[in-house]
Design a protein around this motif. Structure first.
Motif, PDB file in Angstrom:
ATOM      1  N   CYS A   1       0.829  -1.214   0.000  1.00  0.00           N
ATOM      2  CA  CYS A   1       0.000   0.000   0.000  1.00  0.00           C
ATOM      3  C   CYS A   1       0.858   1.258   0.000  1.00  0.00           C
ATOM      4  O   CYS A   1       0.616   2.205  -0.758  1.00  0.00           O
ATOM      5  CB  CYS A   1      -0.932   0.000   1.212  1.00  0.00           C
ATOM      6  SG  CYS A   1      -2.238  -1.242   1.167  1.00  0.00           S
TER       7      CYS A   1
ATOM      8  N   THR B   1       2.580   1.573  -3.348  1.00  0.00           N
ATOM      9  CA  THR B   1       1.633   1.939  -4.397  1.00  0.00           C
ATOM     10  C   THR B   1       1.449   3.450  -4.420  1.00  0.00           C
ATOM     11  O   THR B   1       1.442   4.083  -5.489  1.00  0.00           O
ATOM     12  CB  THR B   1       0.275   1.248  -4.168  1.00  0.00           C
ATOM     13  OG1 THR B   1       0.451  -0.165  -4.230  1.00  0.00           O
ATOM     14  CG2 THR B   1      -0.744   1.681  -5.221  1.00  0.00           C
ATOM     15  N   MET B   2       1.319   4.027  -3.242  1.00  0.00           N
ATOM     16  CA  MET B   2       1.215   5.474  -3.155  1.00  0.00           C
ATOM     17  C   MET B   2       2.489   6.147  -3.668  1.00  0.00           C
ATOM     18  O   MET B   2       2.443   7.081  -4.486  1.00  0.00           O
ATOM     19  CB  MET B   2       0.953   5.896  -1.700  1.00  0.00           C
ATOM     20  CG  MET B   2       0.667   7.392  -1.523  1.00  0.00           C
ATOM     21  SD  MET B   2       2.109   8.497  -1.579  1.00  0.00           S
ATOM     22  CE  MET B   2       3.071   7.884  -0.196  1.00  0.00           C
ATOM     23  N   THR B   3       3.663   5.665  -3.221  1.00  0.00           N
ATOM     24  CA  THR B   3       4.927   6.298  -3.591  1.00  0.00           C
ATOM     25  C   THR B   3       5.183   6.212  -5.090  1.00  0.00           C
ATOM     26  O   THR B   3       5.578   7.205  -5.724  1.00  0.00           O
ATOM     27  CB  THR B   3       6.100   5.624  -2.839  1.00  0.00           C
ATOM     28  OG1 THR B   3       5.851   5.693  -1.432  1.00  0.00           O
ATOM     29  CG2 THR B   3       7.409   6.323  -3.144  1.00  0.00           C
TER      30      THR B   3
ATOM     31  N   THR C   1       2.928   5.738  -7.470  1.00  0.00           N
ATOM     32  CA  THR C   1       1.935   6.565  -8.153  1.00  0.00           C
ATOM     33  C   THR C   1       2.321   8.035  -8.099  1.00  0.00           C
ATOM     34  O   THR C   1       2.277   8.753  -9.110  1.00  0.00           O
ATOM     35  CB  THR C   1       0.543   6.377  -7.515  1.00  0.00           C
ATOM     36  OG1 THR C   1       0.169   4.996  -7.577  1.00  0.00           O
ATOM     37  CG2 THR C   1      -0.499   7.217  -8.235  1.00  0.00           C
TER      38      THR C   1
ATOM     39  N   LEU D   1      -4.710   4.783   1.637  1.00  0.00           N
ATOM     40  CA  LEU D   1      -4.435   4.687   0.197  1.00  0.00           C
ATOM     41  C   LEU D   1      -5.698   4.973  -0.612  1.00  0.00           C
ATOM     42  O   LEU D   1      -5.642   5.653  -1.644  1.00  0.00           O
ATOM     43  CB  LEU D   1      -3.891   3.301  -0.125  1.00  0.00           C
ATOM     44  CG  LEU D   1      -3.609   3.017  -1.606  1.00  0.00           C
ATOM     45  CD1 LEU D   1      -2.546   3.964  -2.148  1.00  0.00           C
ATOM     46  CD2 LEU D   1      -3.176   1.566  -1.802  1.00  0.00           C
TER      47      LEU D   1
ATOM     48  N   PHE E   1      -6.130   8.626  -0.789  1.00  0.00           N
ATOM     49  CA  PHE E   1      -5.152   9.184  -1.728  1.00  0.00           C
ATOM     50  C   PHE E   1      -5.636   9.018  -3.170  1.00  0.00           C
ATOM     51  O   PHE E   1      -5.599   9.965  -3.963  1.00  0.00           O
ATOM     52  CB  PHE E   1      -3.815   8.473  -1.517  1.00  0.00           C
ATOM     53  CG  PHE E   1      -2.779   8.735  -2.574  1.00  0.00           C
ATOM     54  CD1 PHE E   1      -2.033   9.908  -2.561  1.00  0.00           C
ATOM     55  CD2 PHE E   1      -2.542   7.809  -3.582  1.00  0.00           C
ATOM     56  CE1 PHE E   1      -1.078  10.150  -3.534  1.00  0.00           C
ATOM     57  CE2 PHE E   1      -1.586   8.045  -4.557  1.00  0.00           C
ATOM     58  CZ  PHE E   1      -0.847   9.215  -4.529  1.00  0.00           C
ATOM     59  N   VAL E   2      -6.091   7.824  -3.509  1.00  0.00           N
ATOM     60  CA  VAL E   2      -6.543   7.543  -4.871  1.00  0.00           C
ATOM     61  C   VAL E   2      -7.757   8.404  -5.234  1.00  0.00           C
ATOM     62  O   VAL E   2      -7.858   8.915  -6.362  1.00  0.00           O
ATOM     63  CB  VAL E   2      -6.881   6.044  -5.020  1.00  0.00           C
ATOM     64  CG1 VAL E   2      -7.588   5.775  -6.356  1.00  0.00           C
ATOM     65  CG2 VAL E   2      -5.620   5.204  -4.913  1.00  0.00           C
TER      66      VAL E   2
ATOM     67  N   SER F   1      -2.619  15.447  -2.321  1.00  0.00           N
ATOM     68  CA  SER F   1      -2.998  14.039  -2.239  1.00  0.00           C
ATOM     69  C   SER F   1      -2.042  13.271  -1.329  1.00  0.00           C
ATOM     70  O   SER F   1      -2.467  12.392  -0.569  1.00  0.00           O
ATOM     71  CB  SER F   1      -3.022  13.415  -3.634  1.00  0.00           C
ATOM     72  OG  SER F   1      -1.714  13.327  -4.180  1.00  0.00           O
ATOM     73  N   PHE F   2      -0.773  13.613  -1.379  1.00  0.00           N
ATOM     74  CA  PHE F   2       0.223  13.003  -0.488  1.00  0.00           C
ATOM     75  C   PHE F   2      -0.103  13.311   0.965  1.00  0.00           C
ATOM     76  O   PHE F   2      -0.017  12.449   1.845  1.00  0.00           O
ATOM     77  CB  PHE F   2       1.610  13.549  -0.854  1.00  0.00           C
ATOM     78  CG  PHE F   2       2.738  13.018  -0.014  1.00  0.00           C
ATOM     79  CD1 PHE F   2       3.443  11.894  -0.418  1.00  0.00           C
ATOM     80  CD2 PHE F   2       3.098  13.639   1.175  1.00  0.00           C
ATOM     81  CE1 PHE F   2       4.493  11.402   0.357  1.00  0.00           C
ATOM     82  CE2 PHE F   2       4.132  13.149   1.958  1.00  0.00           C
ATOM     83  CZ  PHE F   2       4.832  12.028   1.544  1.00  0.00           C
TER      84      PHE F   2
ATOM     85  N   PHE G   1      -3.054  11.306   2.240  1.00  0.00           N
ATOM     86  CA  PHE G   1      -2.607   9.955   2.583  1.00  0.00           C
ATOM     87  C   PHE G   1      -1.940   9.932   3.958  1.00  0.00           C
ATOM     88  O   PHE G   1      -2.220   9.060   4.789  1.00  0.00           O
ATOM     89  CB  PHE G   1      -1.623   9.465   1.514  1.00  0.00           C
ATOM     90  CG  PHE G   1      -0.985   8.142   1.834  1.00  0.00           C
ATOM     91  CD1 PHE G   1      -1.665   6.952   1.623  1.00  0.00           C
ATOM     92  CD2 PHE G   1       0.310   8.087   2.338  1.00  0.00           C
ATOM     93  CE1 PHE G   1      -1.064   5.726   1.907  1.00  0.00           C
ATOM     94  CE2 PHE G   1       0.914   6.871   2.636  1.00  0.00           C
ATOM     95  CZ  PHE G   1       0.218   5.688   2.418  1.00  0.00           C
TER      96      PHE G   1
END
Length: 448
Positions: free
Chosen positions: A257, A260-262, A264, A401, A404-405, A423-424, A427
């Protein structure tokens, strides 16, 4: 057997003081912060090169390895939690096996990374969608640094084990020696020998290999490892093995997770242009510096919580919570104030390219916000790691996450750098809010 954690007396009924907590936390802060300092030096060194693509290439190369290694971050986190609990229960055998079991796993997975290096690189470059010049430099960096994978993962285990034993000075010595060597070789290979991006990769591999010899020396010095324990039958005893695999599974999913954020975030940043990519790389390095500093307190809390659960001392657990909150809040406020007052002076250290510098300054407000938004999540993750409650950490970061998405989707393809950092921050704040909801679960599971 006398408790290994002699630096912090945790006998029943004792009051764990601020001074005792800091004796654990300060070496761990120094040890932890040396890692992002290394990344910051990498960025600053290549930032002296005339081509902005070098900064982006090292940043993307680092993301690839962070992706691989963070997915295996449970090798350190779970080792610390399981070792500290065995230490609290004065179980010498489990203290030793808490190191040996994940060591075999680290060697196996690190070797697989080397075998699969070509498809890993091709997939990474495809996902990033970089320009040809950046892609070539990333390939150079990756093809050198990949040979350090087994050593990097073994180092995770050894440092996690020393931390779990409360041997924070030994853990500090291992980490500091590795990173100082890396920094010295960085400067030598890039600025003196002119090896560029390849020099940064060579420096890292040499330092990772060197650190293993130091860690193994310290492991032998503890006299807790008996060669007779290195037997398949002992290493695969069902109950402790299942516990380790369950904890590692959930920490692994947590890492997926996070990464995935990093990935993206970095991928979207790369599509905003080389200047935005370089600016985000610098801000991420500053973010890592602050996160690892706050993580030092989290690691101290992890040790104390593990001991409290192993010895069934609920007052010690509550004390760990209060100390984490106090020192985490104080540190976050200081960091935010420093970024508010000295932001431009700090940013100028990382690059001499005027265009990149201006982009970093424009986005600097997000580094003022980050410590306040994220400090409690980091402290709680340390507490949950000490309790080896990885499931709660996994669930909370999954919810963060999703948040964030949702923000990313709202802004769509026309997202700006400020909106990307928003968005960061969503999260980061989500990790704090969602994990706070699980604190009572530790109390119910371990002390009632």
């Amino acid at each position: 057997m006398k408790s290994v954690l002699t630096s912090a007396p945790l006998h029943k009924g004792s009051i764990f003081t601020h001074r005792e907590y800091l004796k654990l936390a300060i070496p761990l802060i120094i040890s932890g912060i040396s890692t992002p300092i290394l990344g910051a030096v990498d960025t600053a060194v290549v930032g002296r090169l005339p081509d902005a693509s070098a900064i982006g290439a090292v940043a993307l190369g680092a993301v690839i390895f962070n992706t691989m290694y963070w997915l295996l971050g449970f090798l350190r986190v779970s080792t610390t939690g399981l070792t500290s609990q065995a230490n609290g229960a004065n179980d010498a055998k489990e203290m030793a096996l808490a190191c040996l079991r994940p060591m075999f796993l680290a060697v196996l997975i690190g070797s697989l990374f080397i075998i699969l290096q070509i498809p890993i690189l091709k997939l990474s470059l495809y996902l990033f969608g970089t320009s040809e010049s950046v892609g070539d430099l990333v390939s150079t960096y990756f093809s050198i640094r990949i040979w350090g994978a087994p050593f990097a993962l073994l180092n995770y285990v050894l440092i996690g084990w020393l931390m779990g034993l409360g041997k924070v000075k030994l853990s500090l010595s291992t980490q500091i020696t590795m990173n100082v060597l890396n920094i010295v070789l960085d400067l030598l290979f890039v600025l003196v020998f002119g090896l560029g991006v390849a020099g940064v990769a060579y420096a890292t591999v040499i330092a990772e290999i060197s650190a293993i010899f130091i860690g193994l020396f310290f492991m032998i010095r503890t006299k807790l490892i008996d060669l007779s324990m290195i037997q398949w039958r002992i290493l695969i005893e069902k109950a402790p093995l299942v516990k380790m695999l369950k904890v590692n599974r959930d920490f692994f999913l947590r890492s997926i997770c996070l990464l995935t954020m990093t990935v993206t975030f970095t991928t979207i940043g790369a599509r905003l242009g080389e200047t935005a990519l370089a600016a985000n790389a610098i801000l991420l390095q500053i973010h890592y510096l602050m996160a690892y500093l706050l993580g030092g307190f989290a690691n101290a809390s992890s040790i104390v919580v593990g001991r409290s659960i192993g010895s069934k001392q609920f007052p010690l657990f509550k004390r760990a919570l209060s100390l984490s909150l106090f020192w985490g809040t104080l540190s976050a406020c200081i960091l935010s104030l420093i970024m508010l007052v000295l932001d431009e002076s700090i940013f100028k250290i990382f690059t001499s390219i005027e265009e990149v510098k201006n982009a970093v300054i424009e986005l600097g407000i997000w580094m003022v916000i980050y410590p306040i938004a994220g400090f409690w999540a980091l402290q709680l993750e340390g507490i949950f790691a000490g309790a080896t409650d990885a499931k709660s950490v996994r669930n909370s970061i999954f919810y963060a996450l999703l948040a964030f998405v949702i923000v990313i989707l709202i802004y769509g393809r026309d997202i700006t750098p400020h909106e990307l950092w928003l968005s960061f921050t969503v999260f980061t704040l989500g990790r704090t809010v969602f994990l706070s909801m699980y604190v009572r679960k530790i109390e119910r599971s371990n002390f009632r």
